[in-house]
Design a protein around this motif. Structure first.
Motif, short mmCIF file in Angstrom:
data_model
loop_
_atom_site.label_atom_id
_atom_site.label_comp_id
_atom_site.label_asym_id
_atom_site.label_seq_id
_atom_site.Cartn_x
_atom_site.Cartn_y
_atom_site.Cartn_z
N LEU A 228 45.78 14.17 63.93
CA LEU A 228 47.25 14.12 64.02
C LEU A 228 47.79 15.45 64.52
O LEU A 228 48.69 15.47 65.38
N SER A 229 47.26 16.55 64.02
CA SER A 229 47.73 17.87 64.44
C SER A 229 47.50 18.10 65.93
O SER A 229 48.36 18.63 66.63
N LEU A 230 46.31 17.68 66.41
CA LEU A 230 46.01 17.84 67.84
C LEU A 230 46.89 16.95 68.70
O LEU A 230 47.31 17.33 69.80
N ALA A 231 47.20 15.74 68.19
CA ALA A 231 48.01 14.80 68.97
C ALA A 231 49.45 15.27 69.15
O ALA A 231 50.06 15.04 70.20
N TYR A 234 50.63 20.36 66.58
CA TYR A 234 51.15 21.07 65.41
C TYR A 234 49.98 21.82 64.75
O TYR A 234 49.01 21.20 64.33
N PRO A 235 50.05 23.16 64.70
CA PRO A 235 48.91 23.92 64.18
C PRO A 235 48.72 23.75 62.66
O PRO A 235 49.66 23.85 61.89
N THR A 236 47.50 23.45 62.28
CA THR A 236 47.10 23.42 60.88
C THR A 236 45.76 24.13 60.76
O THR A 236 45.09 24.38 61.77
N HIS A 242 39.91 23.86 66.88
CA HIS A 242 39.90 22.96 68.05
C HIS A 242 40.96 23.38 69.06
O HIS A 242 40.74 23.31 70.27
N MET A 243 42.12 23.80 68.57
CA MET A 243 43.19 24.24 69.47
C MET A 243 42.77 25.47 70.27
O MET A 243 43.03 25.57 71.47
N PHE A 244 42.12 26.44 69.59
CA PHE A 244 41.67 27.65 70.28
C PHE A 244 40.63 27.32 71.33
O PHE A 244 40.66 27.84 72.45
N ILE A 245 39.69 26.43 70.97
CA ILE A 245 38.64 26.06 71.92
C ILE A 245 39.23 25.33 73.13
O ILE A 245 38.87 25.60 74.29
#
Length: 321
Positions: A228-231, A234-236, A242-245
Motif C-alpha cells: 500500500l505504501s509503495l502504491a 507514502y513512506p513507512t 524498497h523506495m530507496f532501491i
C-alpha cells in the motif's frame, strides 16, 4: 438441628463466591452447557480440580453480581463478561494455561440418544448393514425412505442414508429408528464459547494459534502495508528500503542513458563498456568468500575448449567475423 438456608441466604452466598472468584482469577472460559447432565458436570469438575473452578448459575444472578462487583471495585473490565452470559452458560475460572484447560474440558463428552424435538448438532448418517431387526420392523424404514432388503430373516440396510441434517429437529420416526438400531449419534459436553483474559475477550480459536501462525500473520500484514505504501508513495518503515532501491534504480537508469553520472553510476558504466571488468570483480568476490575452488572448474573447461576454438580459426571461421 440446623435449618436449611433460605433463597436469600443462597443468593448472598453465591454472590460472595462469584465476587471472590473474580478477584482471585483473571482468566475465565465462558462455556455452553446445553444437554450436560449433573453427573457429567461433576466429572468435569473433578478433572479440572487444582487450578480451575467451574461455576454455574442463573444468568440474571451472575449479571447482577458482576455489575455490583464492578461498581464496588471500580474495575469496569468485569462488565465485558455481561454480554457473554446468553443462553445456558457457565464460567470456568482458571490459573492454568487456557489452551490446556479448554482441551481438558473437551475430553468430557458423553454420547446421547437423538431425542424428539432436539436440534441436531451434526449430520446423522445410518450406515449400511444388517440391523438385526425382524421383517415386521420394515415400516420404520419405509416411512423414512430407507432402502432395505430381507437377508436371513432380518432387515438389512442397502446403502448409507443421511437421516438427519445438521440444524434440523429430530422427528419421532427418526428418534424411534435410531433407538431401535442402538445408535447414539450425538455427544455433549461443555463447549468453550469465549475467553476472558484480564479484561480482554476473544474467540477460543485464538488459543489454537501457534507462534509460527503469529509470525506468518505479522509478515502478511507487513507485506500489505509495504504494498500500500509503495502504491500511494507514502513512506513507512516497511516500505522505505524498497523506495530507496527503486529511486536508485531510476537515477541509475537516467545516468546510463545520458551523460549525467555519479560515483555509483560510474562503476556500472565501466562494466557496461567492458564486461570483462565485471567478470574480474565477481571472481575477486568469489575468492574472498572462499569459493575459489568452485571457480577453478570453469577455467579447466575453458582450457579443454581451446583446441576446438583453434580448429575453427584454422577453418577460416571466427565468432567475430
Amino acid at each position: 438441628m440446623a435449618s436449611k438456608p433460605s433463597k436469600a441466604d443462597k443468593k448472598i452466598a453465591y454472590d460472595a463466591k462469584l465476587c471472590q472468584l473474580l478477584d482471585d482469577y483473571s482468566q475465565i472460559l465462558i462455556v455452553a452447557a446445553d444437554n450436560v447432565g449433573s453427573n457429567q458436570l461433576q466429572s468435569i469438575r473433578r478433572g479440572l480440580r487444582g487450578d480451575s473452578i467451574v461455576l454455574m448459575g442463573k444468568n440474571t444472578m451472575m449479571k447482577r453480581s458482576i455489575r455490583m462487583h464492578a461498581e464496588k471495585t471500580g474495575n469496569q473490565a468485569f462488565l465485558n463478561l455481561i454480554p457473554l452470559l446468553q443462553g445456558n452458560v457457565g464460567l470456568i475460572f482458571t490459573k492454568g494455561d487456557l489452551k490446556e484447560v479448554s482441551e481438558e474440558v473437551a475430553k468430557y463428552k458423553v454420547g446421547a440418544p437423538a431425542r424428539v424435538g432436539l436440534v441436531a448438532p451434526i449430520d446423522v448418517v445410518v450406515p449400511p448393514g444388517n440391523t438385526g431387526l425382524d421383517p415386521s420392523q420394515t415400516s420404520f424404514f419405509q416411512v423414512l425412505n430407507i432402502p432395505t432388503k430381507i437377508n436371513k430373516g432380518t432387515v438389512e440396510i442397502i446403502t448409507p442414508v443421511e437421516l438427519i441434517k445438521k440444524g434440523d429437529k429430530v422427528g419421532s420416526s427418526e428418534a424411534a429408528l435410531l433407538s431401535k438400531l442402538g445408535i447414539r449419534p450425538f455427544s455433549y459436553g461443555l463447549i468453550v464459547l469465549s475467553v476472558y483474559d484480564n479484561g480482554s475477550v476473544f474467540s477460543p480459536e485464538v488459543l489454537d494459534l501457534t507462534e509460527d501462525d503469529l509470525i506468518e500473520k505479522f509478515a502478511t500484514g507487513v507485506s500489505m502495508v509495504t504494498s500500500l505504501s509503495l502504491a500511494i508513495s507514502y513512506p513507512t518503515l516497511a516500505a522505505a528500503p524498497h523506495m530507496f532501491i527503486n529511486a536508485y534504480k531510476n537515477v541509475l537508469a537516467i545516468a546510463v542513458a545520458t551523460e549525467y553520472s555519479f560515483p555509483q553510476a560510474d562503476k556500472v558504466k565501466e562494466y557496461l563498456k567492458d564486461p570483462s571488468k565485471f567478470a574480474v570483480a565477481v571472481a575477486a568476490v568469489a575468492v574472498d568468500t572462499g569459493s575459489a575452488p568452485a571457480a577453478a572448474a570453469p577455467k579447466e573447461e575453458e582450457k579443454k575448449e581451446e583446441p576446438a576454438e583453434e580448429s575453427d580459426d584454422d577453418m577460416g571461421f571466427s565468432l567475430f567475423d
